[in-house]
Design a protein around this motif. Structure first.
Motif, PDB file in Angstrom:
ATOM      1  N   ASP A 761       0.809  -1.218   0.000  1.00  0.00           N
ATOM      2  CA  ASP A 761       0.000   0.000   0.000  1.00  0.00           C
ATOM      3  C   ASP A 761       0.844   1.270   0.000  1.00  0.00           C
ATOM      4  N   CYS A 762       1.528   1.550   1.096  1.00  0.00           N
ATOM      5  CA  CYS A 762       2.148   2.869   1.295  1.00  0.00           C
ATOM      6  C   CYS A 762       3.479   2.937   0.556  1.00  0.00           C
ATOM      7  N   THR A 763       3.418   3.383  -0.696  1.00  0.00           N
ATOM      8  CA  THR A 763       4.642   3.422  -1.510  1.00  0.00           C
ATOM      9  C   THR A 763       5.569   4.562  -1.113  1.00  0.00           C
ATOM     10  N   GLY A 764       5.059   5.560  -0.385  1.00  0.00           N
ATOM     11  CA  GLY A 764       5.907   6.690   0.029  1.00  0.00           C
ATOM     12  C   GLY A 764       6.388   6.577   1.461  1.00  0.00           C
ATOM     13  N   CYS A 765       6.104   5.471   2.104  1.00  0.00           N
ATOM     14  CA  CYS A 765       6.470   5.325   3.520  1.00  0.00           C
ATOM     15  C   CYS A 765       7.931   4.901   3.672  1.00  0.00           C
ATOM     16  N   PHE A 766       8.470   5.219   4.839  1.00  0.00           N
ATOM     17  CA  PHE A 766       9.684   4.535   5.272  1.00  0.00           C
ATOM     18  C   PHE A 766       9.334   3.858   6.594  1.00  0.00           C
ATOM     19  N   TYR A 767      10.207   2.904   7.011  1.00  0.00           N
ATOM     20  CA  TYR A 767       9.821   1.972   8.066  1.00  0.00           C
ATOM     21  C   TYR A 767      10.814   2.043   9.227  1.00  0.00           C
ATOM     22  N   HIS A 768      10.240   2.113  10.424  1.00  0.00           N
ATOM     23  CA  HIS A 768      11.025   1.989  11.656  1.00  0.00           C
ATOM     24  C   HIS A 768      11.012   0.517  12.061  1.00  0.00           C
ATOM     25  N   VAL A 769      12.188  -0.094  12.115  1.00  0.00           N
ATOM     26  CA  VAL A 769      12.301  -1.469  12.579  1.00  0.00           C
ATOM     27  C   VAL A 769      13.136  -1.415  13.862  1.00  0.00           C
ATOM     28  N   VAL A 781      17.602   0.517  16.352  1.00  0.00           N
ATOM     29  CA  VAL A 781      16.556   1.015  15.458  1.00  0.00           C
ATOM     30  C   VAL A 781      17.152   1.169  14.062  1.00  0.00           C
ATOM     31  N   VAL A 782      16.464   0.626  13.069  1.00  0.00           N
ATOM     32  CA  VAL A 782      16.881   0.757  11.672  1.00  0.00           C
ATOM     33  C   VAL A 782      15.780   1.497  10.928  1.00  0.00           C
ATOM     34  N   MET A 783      16.152   2.577  10.197  1.00  0.00           N
ATOM     35  CA  MET A 783      15.208   3.321   9.359  1.00  0.00           C
ATOM     36  C   MET A 783      15.389   2.837   7.917  1.00  0.00           C
ATOM     37  N   HIS A 784      14.321   2.325   7.332  1.00  0.00           N
ATOM     38  CA  HIS A 784      14.406   1.784   5.974  1.00  0.00           C
ATOM     39  C   HIS A 784      13.462   2.569   5.066  1.00  0.00           C
ATOM     40  N   ALA A 788       9.393   2.695  -4.158  1.00  0.00           N
ATOM     41  CA  ALA A 788       7.952   2.642  -4.429  1.00  0.00           C
ATOM     42  C   ALA A 788       7.565   1.385  -5.192  1.00  0.00           C
ATOM     43  N   SER A 789       8.496   0.873  -5.996  1.00  0.00           N
ATOM     44  CA  SER A 789       8.171  -0.283  -6.835  1.00  0.00           C
ATOM     45  C   SER A 789       8.399  -1.613  -6.139  1.00  0.00           C
ATOM     46  N   VAL A 790       8.967  -1.591  -4.939  1.00  0.00           N
ATOM     47  CA  VAL A 790       9.306  -2.826  -4.232  1.00  0.00           C
ATOM     48  C   VAL A 790       8.324  -3.007  -3.079  1.00  0.00           C
ATOM     49  N   SER A 791       7.628  -4.132  -3.078  1.00  0.00           N
ATOM     50  CA  SER A 791       6.642  -4.377  -2.027  1.00  0.00           C
ATOM     51  C   SER A 791       7.131  -5.398  -1.009  1.00  0.00           C
ATOM     52  N   ILE A 792       8.213  -6.139  -1.297  1.00  0.00           N
ATOM     53  CA  ILE A 792       8.799  -7.088  -0.341  1.00  0.00           C
ATOM     54  C   ILE A 792      10.276  -6.732  -0.214  1.00  0.00           C
ATOM     55  N   PHE A 793      10.715  -6.476   1.018  1.00  0.00           N
ATOM     56  CA  PHE A 793      12.101  -6.028   1.211  1.00  0.00           C
ATOM     57  C   PHE A 793      12.576  -6.533   2.567  1.00  0.00           C
ATOM     58  N   ASP A 794      13.922  -6.627   2.697  1.00  0.00           N
ATOM     59  CA  ASP A 794      14.559  -7.147   3.913  1.00  0.00           C
ATOM     60  C   ASP A 794      15.213  -6.008   4.689  1.00  0.00           C
ATOM     61  N   VAL A 795      15.200  -6.137   6.014  1.00  0.00           N
ATOM     62  CA  VAL A 795      15.864  -5.178   6.900  1.00  0.00           C
ATOM     63  C   VAL A 795      16.689  -5.976   7.907  1.00  0.00           C
ATOM     64  N   VAL A 811       7.059  -0.343  12.139  1.00  0.00           N
ATOM     65  CA  VAL A 811       6.086   0.751  12.033  1.00  0.00           C
ATOM     66  C   VAL A 811       6.342   1.481  10.720  1.00  0.00           C
ATOM     67  N   ALA A 812       5.271   1.635   9.915  1.00  0.00           N
ATOM     68  CA  ALA A 812       5.368   2.437   8.695  1.00  0.00           C
ATOM     69  C   ALA A 812       5.124   3.895   9.058  1.00  0.00           C
ATOM     70  N   GLU A 813       5.859   4.816   8.400  1.00  0.00           N
ATOM     71  CA  GLU A 813       5.726   6.243   8.730  1.00  0.00           C
ATOM     72  C   GLU A 813       5.763   7.061   7.445  1.00  0.00           C
ATOM     73  N   ILE A 814       4.883   8.067   7.432  1.00  0.00           N
ATOM     74  CA  ILE A 814       4.919   9.048   6.359  1.00  0.00           C
ATOM     75  C   ILE A 814       4.652  10.406   6.975  1.00  0.00           C
ATOM     76  N   GLU A 815       5.634  11.297   6.892  1.00  0.00           N
ATOM     77  CA  GLU A 815       5.543  12.660   7.416  1.00  0.00           C
ATOM     78  C   GLU A 815       5.105  12.683   8.881  1.00  0.00           C
ATOM     79  N   GLY A 816       5.746  11.830   9.699  1.00  0.00           N
ATOM     80  CA  GLY A 816       5.457  11.847  11.113  1.00  0.00           C
ATOM     81  C   GLY A 816       4.240  11.057  11.510  1.00  0.00           C
ATOM     82  N   LEU A 817       3.473  10.566  10.552  1.00  0.00           N
ATOM     83  CA  LEU A 817       2.294   9.757  10.862  1.00  0.00           C
ATOM     84  C   LEU A 817       2.704   8.291  10.817  1.00  0.00           C
ATOM     85  N   ARG A 818       2.499   7.628  11.935  1.00  0.00           N
ATOM     86  CA  ARG A 818       2.965   6.255  12.044  1.00  0.00           C
ATOM     87  C   ARG A 818       1.773   5.302  12.084  1.00  0.00           C
TER      88      ARG A 818
END
Length: 1387
Positions: A761-769, A781-784, A788-795, A811-818
């Motif tokens: 879904d959220c192609t513009g998100c980055f992820y807090h792991v 904490v890893v920020m990934h 946008a074109s990749v829906s399965i990724f490793d961290v 946690v997915a985040e976009i502009e401070g919204l988690r």
């Protein structure tokens, strides 16, 4: 022909067969590897020409491991590592090659195993002792241990050699607070050695600190050890201030110093000081010492005063002051002394409620930490009050007279008077009166008189003045102005005048106008300029002479109205207008804004430069979106122009504090309404939705039906009719993203966890792991930032702690919204255990040890193969596990892994073989005795628990009071019979037999047998002649030594004394031997009434060891004296053996009978006849003469001894005073106490006989002086003539010494010494050891050189020996002292 051919063929076959039977010898090479328990064996053998079956490698220990070890190696082998050997042994190694019919042995080589390093541990320490213990691995042996104790900086301080069975040592009399290194050398039986070293330190005594000197900025301290013990140094002096100089500082002081200066301090501060020193193992710090630096003198610098106060300031000259104390009192006017306290942080104060005009003495001191500084003092007066009611007139004599009243309050000294005319000072004078007269005034002149009151120290009051004459002038002047004219009106003077002159200095016409007494007091000046100030004066004249003071005015005309050029600019809260005015060059301009709501705001005033005709006026703090009417006037000297007006409006304000609240499908916006006035706020979304909100509506809008994790542009602006719209604010709004669709653990290591995230879904998100552990403070904490074109990724989460369970949150985040978190747990793999070790290996188990791996984990998992038992999971605190109930001599494989949760580490594997069991006791043990031989036989044990390799037999032969006859033999596994020859007669022999396999020594089996003594040879020894001075009318004293009986056929166990009258024995010489059962004799009570008295026994048998212990039968004899006839036996029964009194005047003989256990007896020859005196007085005459001689000799010797003692006391006192040494002794408990100071102990401080296991040394107490030099000094003390006992020395010449040794008493008296010899002639002494008494008596006054014991008497292992014995047997005195294993150190 055919038989011949067959014969040749047979011969050839025989030759070939014989040649094949000779095996080549293996060539044994030098060993290339040896350690403590293993030897590498290599050999060469050419097997190409002849087949072989196998090799046998044989190794036999040379010293103690004498069982031959055999290892079989297959035919292809050429090397073998021999293991499980003993350290420190020399092994004879050879290789045997074997084929089917023959074998051949290589040459034998000897190879040494290495020795183990002893493991040293410190047992205990004190101020002067160190105790060390060391160990070797179980079962290992050492021939000896060499010890080297080194004081730091001193090599080979103390060296010892101990046997291989001693594993501890204690060093005494060491320096306190000193670092020592002990090196323990393990010396094997093959002389291989290795050493281990350890450092340790003696304890540090308590440190005492003293203060030497103190100043303002420094102090000097010194320190010493409690009880004057030794401090090695260096020292660390630490100090800090308690109040303001709180920085903790330190000084390192050299080891040789005991004092230091502490500088750079502040005065008045209390410093906390400690002195400490450290050894390698400990630190000792002194108690806290509090030192306050001295205070400097505060100094007054500035002062001021009023009539009732002083204001004083001072320079502190100190670093820290708690407070200042000011003391003040009147100097000439008696006042009560008063005290004022001022905080230490102040340097100025005001003293109030003082007397006016009084001189005070003021003293100041500083106070800090219970001390006062030196003082500073000043004298200062309060200011006097001024005079009152001063009047100046011309008196009737034409003199100028000034009169006044004295100040009504306070004190003063006198007055100072100054007389001034209209142009200058005429006279200055002082007076004590309340008035002053000037005798030469000008009647036409106006005079001013100034009067000042003076205090005693010259302080001055406020100056008062007054003038003579009367002045008249106009009054009530008023004026009116417009833009071009000024009108003035006034009230005429009341006194006589001619005219009033009005002058306008800056007017262009009619500058001066005169108004006479009949004129109307009204004056107009016209044609003036607007906004200009004019200088106008009034003066009164009488007959053309001015009779008044000049009155001056400065009225201004009304300025012109300024011109408003334009409204230059406007903003949210300000308006700027541009003004112009060319007529008024000195005006100021006042602007007043009024809002459309009727609100009047604060005015604005500006004053442009005189050359500036156009200028701006800015109005701030206005309301946005509002119209303002602005009025501006010009002003000059309070005169205002007509107003200029303009209408202007501020701009619209924007909505502020826009708050965005979002969920996954909608965004709500709220804001703070714009400031000022407005009609509406318009909010538009690029998604096609627009909302408007008026000022009275709720200020929020909602945009719904949006996609989760999406963004949209939004604009916001403000509108009002008649106003330009506000600037549009553009920004993005975002919806909250949904959680990731799925998260899985992809890979786990000891320090990382890799997760796989799936989210379409959220192609513009980055992820807090985030990886979090409840046991650790740090999180990973890893920020990934996904593509946008990749829906399965490793961290990958890295830098994690091993064996730790982590709570992983995505946690997915976009502009401070988690998004809501996606949670999962994973545990990192524990770190594998590096190594496992085995010890305590027995036949039924072993213990496995390991080091705890780094990281976290829950416990350990262990598996054992082969084994059916289940091993529980161990806790994480375990570092060993003991396996029990295992099979003997079985190889086991152990697998160990750390486990965290369900995640195990990599396996660590080890193999171990259990040892053989403990063999049981041997069976059918028998001992057959024949004369001096015993043959011991036995059968192998029934319970072997392995392979018997050898047997040990410990032979223990004992007889009370004599050295044991013991040894240990090692038999091979097939030897079960052993013969012991040449055993000692009379000894009881016990044989302890044990079977031995490779790992254990079996249970002991015992059997005992006694070697009976042989019948002794008849004695040819005669007892010594009885001394005449020991003969009385009923007794005499005999002596016995260990030369009277032969012990060649067996030892003597007891003895008795046989007494008879000479007449009763006839011609018998004595010397009989016989069986024990034939040795019966009557008692004293049974025969004393017979005449003559036949042979009788004086006592029960006496233990012969007291005779044997009194001397060394190989070197000399020492008599044991017994008084015959000294016991009152009247109350004893007749059959009781009793040493009853003899018959007076009768002649007796005596002999000794020795018993050889209960087997035989042997009698000595009879003694020489002894005739008793008839009465108690017989023989007293001679003894009295002898007593007189003894008294005279004793007096002379006593005077000589007293003289020598006095000399020695002086020498000892001088030595102690010079070296400042306090003599002490060490008690049995190891503590120090002051040495005795009796006459007998002046030179011989202390002696003590110790038990064999004890060590007791005498030395001085330890001091701050060099302890080692002191020891050397004491060791080199000049005592030329010594009797050496053990390692100590006894006996300075020419002194009487009494030595108490537990229950033992020595009294040695000696009157002459020469050339290192001790003379016994002229010496009388008693030596008592235990209950045994030794008497050294002087027989005559022969030369002391007749009897010499040269060099010394050494005491060693319980026997006394001399290097050269006395040659003259008649003069021989017994000097034998046997003290077993004792150490006596004499200073």
């Amino acid at each position: 022909m055919i038989p011949t051919v067959f014969s040749v063929a047979a011969l050839l076959c025989l030759v070939c067969t014989c040649s094949a039977a000779v095996l080549e010898t293996p060539v044994l090479e030098d060993s290339t590897f040896q350690n403590e328990t293993a030897i590498q064996v290599d050999w060469q053998f050419d097997a190409s020409a002849q087949p072989i079956s196998h090799f046998i490698v044989m190794a036999t220990g040379k010293f103690f491991d004498t069982v031959t070890r055999e290892k079989t190696i297959e035919a292809s082998g050429r090397s073998l590592l021999l293991t499980e050997l003993k350290s420190g042994e020399t092994y004879a190694i050879s290789v045997l090659v074997v084929n089917g019919t023959d074998n051949s042995t290589s040459r034998e080589i000897e190879v040494n195993t290495m020795v183990f390093s002893p493991e040293i541990e410190t047992v205990s320490s004190s101020l002067s002792t160190l105790s060390f213990r060391w160990s070797l691995p179980d079962g290992e042996m050492a021939k000896s241990f060499n010890l080297n104790l080194s004081l730091e900086g001193v090599l080979n301080f103390d060296q010892k050699e101990l046997d291989g069975n001693t594993f501890d040592v204690t060093y005494y009399n060491l320096s306190s607070s000193s670092n020592y290194e002990i090196s323990v050398f393990n010396v094997g039986y093959n002389d291989e050695f290795i050493f281990s070293s350890a450092f340790y330190s003696t304890d540090i005594p308590d440190i005492r600190v003293g203060v030497v000197s103190i100043s303002n900025t420094q102090f000097t301290i010194n320190w010493w050890a409690e009880d004057l013990l030794y401090l090695a140094g260096p020292f660390l002096v630490e100090y800090y201030g308690e109040n303001i100089d709180t920085l903790n500082r330190n000084i390192t002081v050299d080891a040789n110093d005991r004092s230091t200066d502490v500088t750079g301090l502040i005065s008045g501060e209390t410093y906390v000081v400690t002195v400490s020193m450290s050894t390698r193992v400990s630190t000792k710090t002194s108690n806290l010492t509090y030192i306050t630096t001295a205070l400097g003198t505060p100094t007054f610098n500035n002062r001021s005063q009023t009539t009732t106060t002083f204001t004083l300031s001072w320079t502190s000259n100190n670093g820290f002051v708690e407070f200042y104390v000011l003391t003040y009192e009147g100097v000439d006017i008696e006042t009560r002394q008063q005290v004022l306290t001022v905080p230490g942080s102040d340097s100025e104060t005001t003293i109030t409620t003082l007397l006016t005009g009084v001189e005070y003495r003021v003293e100041i001191v500083a106070y800090s930490n219970n001390q006062f500084s030196p003082s500073d003092t000043i004298r200062i007066s309060t200011t006097p009050n001024p005079v009152e009611d001063l009047v100046v007139t011309f008196n009737e004599t034409g003199h100028l007279r000034a009169d006044w009243d004295a100040p009504s309050v306070g004190f003063f000294e006198n007055y100072e008077v100054e007389v001034h005319n209209s142009t200058s000072l005429v006279i200055t004078d002082t007076t004590y009166a309340n008035g002053y007269e000037y005798f030469d005034p000008d009647p036409e002149e106006t005079y001013t008189v100034y009067v000042t009151v003076l205090a005693k120290d010259g302080e001055r009051s406020i100056q008062k003045f007054a003038r003579n004459g009367v002045t008249t002038s106009v009054g009530d002047i008023v004026y009116e102005v417009n833009q071009t004219s000024i009108r003035l009106m006034w009230t005429p003077p009341t006194d006589t005048y001619t005219l009033v002159r009005v002058t306008c200095g800056s007017c262009s016409n009619d500058k001066v106008q005169d108004f006479y007494t009949n004129d109307v007091p009204d004056c107009i000046y016209t044609n003036l300029s607007p906004g200009v100030a004019y200088f106008i004066t009034f003066e009164t004249f009488l007959n053309e002479e001015s009779i008044s003071e000049t009155i001056a005015l400065l009225p201004s005309t009304i300025p012109d109205t300024p011109t408003v050029e334009s409204a230059n600019s406007a903003g949210l809260d300000f308006i700027v207008v541009t003004l112009s005015d060319a007529t008024c060059t000195s005006c100021k301009y006042i602007g007043q804004p009024t809002s459309e709501l009727g609100q009047t705001l604060g005015s604005v005033t500006i004053e442009p430069e005189s050359s500036q005709t156009t200028f701006d006026m800015r109005f701030d703090q206005l309301q946005p979106g509002t119209r303002y009417n602005i009025s501006v006037v010009a002003e000059r000297n309070g005169v205002l122009s007509l107003p200029a007006e303009i209408v202007q409006q501020t701009t619209l304000a924007q909505a502020t504090n826009i708050i965005k609240k979002a969920n996954t499908t909608a965004v709500m916006l709220s804001w703070t309404p714009p400031q000022g006035l407005y009609d509406m706020v318009t909010v538009s979304c690029f998604c096609g939705v627009t909302h408007t909100r008026t000022s009275d509506a709720e200020q929020l809008v909602v945009f719904s039906e949006l996609n989760s994790g999406s963004s949209e542009f939004v604009t916001v602006h403000t509108e009002r009719q008649g106003f330009e719209d506000s600037t549009k604010e553009i920004f993005l709004i975002y919806t909250v993203p949904e959680p990731a669709e799925d998260v899985n653990i992809l890979h786990v290591t000891t320090s990382s966890i890799t997760v796989q995230i799936r989210d379409h879904d959220c192609t513009g998100c980055f992820y807090h792991v985030t990886a979090m552990s409840s046991d650790l403070d740090n999180h990973t904490v890893v920020m990934h930032d996904r593509l946008a074109s990749v829906s399965i990724f490793d961290v990958e989460l890295i830098d994690l702690y091993p064996g730790t369970e982590y709570f992983i949150q995505v946690v997915a985040e976009i502009e401070g919204l988690r998004s809501s978190p996606f949670n999962i747990t994973a545990t990192t793999t524990p770190i594998a255990i590096e190594d496992i070790r085995f010890s305590q290996i027995t036949s039924s188990g072993f213990t496995m040890f390991w080091d705890k791996p780094e990281g976290d984990f829950d416990g350990y998992v262990i598996t054992l193969q082969p084994s059916d038992s289940e091993i529980p999971t161990l806790s994480e605190f375990s570092t060993y596990y003991t396996f029990k109930d295992l099979l003997p001599y079985t190889e086991y494989t152990v697998t160990l892994a750390a486990v965290a949760g369900t995640s195990p580490s990599a396996d660590t594997v080890g193999t171990i073989t259990t040892s053989q069991g403990i063999p049981g006791p041997v069976t059918n043990v028998a001992a057959k005795q024949s004369e001096s031989t015993i043959v011991v036989t036995f059968n192998p044990p029934l319970e072997v628990f392995g392979v018997i390799e050898a047997y040990t037999i410990n032979k223990i032969g004992e007889f009370p009071g004599l050295p044991s006859d013991s040894d240990v033999r090692l038999l091979n596994a097939h030897q079960t019979v052993v013969a012991y020859e040449n055993l000692l007669a009379g000894y009881n022999y016990t044989f302890v037999i044990q079977a031995k396999n490779a790992d254990n020594i079996g249970v002991s089996a015992y059997i005992s047998s006694v070697i009976p003594p042989n019948e002794p040879e008849p004695s040819t020894m005669k007892p010594e002649k009885v001394a005449e001075n020991s003969i009385t009318n009923s007794s005499f004293t005999v002596s016995i030594n260990d030369l009277l009986f032969s012990e060649d056929n067996g030892p003597v166990s007891t003895f008795v004394i046989i007494v008879a009258e000479q007449q009763a024995i006839g011609d018998s010489k004595g010397g009989e031997t016989g069986a024990y059962q034939d040795a019966t004799l009557p008692s004293w009570g049974q025969v004393i009434n017979n005449n003559p008295t036949p042979r009788y026994q004086t006592s029960e048998p006496i233990d012969y060891s007291i005779v044997r212990n009194a001397g060394n039968r190989k070197k000399r004899a020492t008599d044991v004296t017994i008084n015959v006839g000294s016991v009152d036996c009247s109350a004893a029964s007749a059959t009781t053996f009793c040493n009853g009194p003899l018959k007076p005047g009768k002649t007796y003989v005596y002999q000794f009978r020795g018993y050889y256990n209960t087997d035989y007896y042997s009698d000595t020859l009879y003694s020489e006849p002894i005739t008793l005196t008839d009465s108690e007085n017989d023989g007293k005459g001679d003894s009295e003469e002898k007593d007189k001689e003894v008294v005279i000799i004793s007096i002379v010797l006593g005077l000589i001894i007293l003289l020598l003692i006095g000399v020695m006391i002086i020498l000892v006192y001088s030595y102690r005073t010079k070296n400042k040494v306090l003599r002490t002794i060490v008690g049995k408990d190891g503590t120090f106490r002051e040495a005795p100071t009796t006459r007998a102990d002046v030179n011989l401080v202390s002696m003590k006989i110790m038990k064999p296991e004890e060590r007791w040394d005498l030395n001085f107490a330890q001091f701050e002086s060099n302890f080692i030099q002191e020891r050397k000094g004491s060791a080199n003390t000049s005592i030329e003539n010594l009797v050496e006992i053990g390692n100590g020395h006894v006996g300075p010449g020419g002194i009487e010494n009494e030595i108490d040794i537990e229950e033992t008493s020595f009294t040695l008296q000696q009157n002459e010494m020469s050339n290192g010899h001790v003379g016994t002639a002229g010496m009388e002494g008693d030596l008592e050891i235990g209950e045994t008494s030794f008497t050294l008596q002087q027989k005559d006054n022969r030369d002391s050189t007749d009897v010499l014991i040269e060099n010394n008497i050494e005491m060693s292992n319980g026997h006394a020996k001399t290097e050269e014995l006395i040659e003259d047997e008649d003069k021989k005195e017994d000097a034998s002292v046997a003290i077993s294993k004792s150490t006596i150190d004499i200073e």
